[in-house]
Design an enzyme around this catalytic site. Structure first.
Site, short mmCIF file in Angstrom:
data_model
loop_
_atom_site.label_atom_id
_atom_site.label_comp_id
_atom_site.label_asym_id
_atom_site.label_seq_id
_atom_site.Cartn_x
_atom_site.Cartn_y
_atom_site.Cartn_z
N GLU A 45 8.68 11.79 -9.21
CA GLU A 45 7.82 12.25 -8.12
C GLU A 45 8.38 13.52 -7.48
OE1 GLU A 45 5.74 10.45 -4.07
OE2 GLU A 45 7.70 9.68 -4.71
N LYS A 118 -2.16 10.53 -4.91
CA LYS A 118 -1.52 9.33 -4.36
C LYS A 118 -2.39 8.71 -3.27
CE LYS A 118 3.03 7.98 -2.53
NZ LYS A 118 4.40 8.51 -2.26
N CYS A 155 4.64 6.36 -6.76
CA CYS A 155 5.65 5.81 -5.85
C CYS A 155 5.13 4.68 -4.97
CB CYS A 155 6.28 6.93 -5.03
SG CYS A 155 7.90 6.45 -4.33
#
Length: 300
Positions: A45, A118, A155
């Site tokens: 990431e 995300k 993540c």
């Protein structure tokens, strides 16, 4: 049942200072992965620099760039040079005042196969991402590539079974997580171990519950906090614990890294998911008629 084997590589790295330095190292690491036969390469990431979300500063927005942009040009050329599918993670500037934490997938010819923004954005000491990132608006849609349908998440998404499930229900053949996770160096060793083990266990659970391989690529190294002089919680920086891994569809380890920079190589049998889902038919037995309350924040 015949095998459909996919050689994969995860580039687990530390921050080398800035985007140019980090991308130069990534180019070397991807070349190493390609020489090892990898056809799919996953990066960590926000690989272009430090994990800047340890504090809130408007100056950090200068790191963001458009997609397509300079980094996608460079990464696309890298994918084309080695004939690989490459999964990257960038700070996207969509418009003035509108930014995302975005994974970009490149095809073997260097073109952009798709992107994922995300969806789950944390806001905790040391991880002040809500200041920087607007939650994604592209949904949980797998990205079709020449090596398969990739369910790319990022993540904090890794803690949410709903995200993995929705990717699986949309036909993803693998789940991929570029991530940046670590502990506060001042935490007791027992707490550090619990955190890392919970992280690994969450990925193993996604693999088992969905009958899919899981690839998770983390960064390594200590990154000091810009808040160190102020002394709040989290000011000791983050020790990124690495431990990138590749799992099979029953949660079995196919490869696991330690805490140092490395290129983790593994072979994934994509056909194995078919076999596992035949003996563990979780999708068949889901009670979709009884799950309406999942759309509530909490059942009061």
């Amino acid at each position: 049942m015949n095998k459909r084997t996919l050689p994969v590589a995860l580039v687990q790295e530390r921050n080398h200072g800035d985007a140019n330095a980090n991308l130069s190292v990534i180019e070397q690491r991807v070349a190493e992965a390609a020489r090892s036969g990898a056809r799919l390469v996953l990066l960590q990431e926000l690989h272009n620099g430090c994990y800047f979300c340890q504090h809130e500063s408007v100056d950090e927005f200068d790191l963001a760039e458009p997609i397509p942009g300079p980094s996608t040009d460079r990464l696309g050329a890298l994918a084309r040079e080695h004939g690989i599918v490459l999964v990257s993670s960038l700070f996207e500037r969509r418009a003035a005042g509108l930014y995302h934490n975005t994974a970009v997938v490149f095809e073997q010819d260097g073109s952009i196969a798709g992107k994922y923004r995300k969806m789950h954005i944390p806001d905790d000491p040391g991880f002040y991402e809500k200041f920087y990132f607007t939650p994604g608006d592209l949904g949980f849609e797998p990205i079709d590539t020449s090596v398969g349908r990739l369910g790319v998440l990022v993540c904090w998404d890794q803690w949410y079974p709903e995200a993995a499930r929705l990717m699986a229900l949309a036909g993803a053949e693998l789940l991929l997580y570029p991530t940046a996770i670590g502990w506060d160096p001042s935490d007791a060793q027992a707490e550090k171990t619990r955190q890392r083990d919970a992280w690994v266990l969450s990925h193993r659970g996604h693999a088992v519950a969905n009958g899919l391989p899981v690839l998770s690529c983390n960064r390594v190294g200590h990154e000091p906090s810009p808040l160190a002089a102020e002394g709040p919680v989290g000011a000791g920086g983050i020790e990124f614990w690495g431990n990138s891994h590749v799992l099979g569809p029953q949660g079995e380890f196919l490869a696991e890294a330690g805490t140092e920079a490395t290129v983790l190589i593994a072979e994934v049998d994509l056909q194995r998911s078919e076999h596992v889902r035949r003996i563990w038919p979780f999708l068949r037995d889901r009670r979709i008629d009884a799950y309406g309350d999942l759309l509530k924040r909490y059942r009061d």
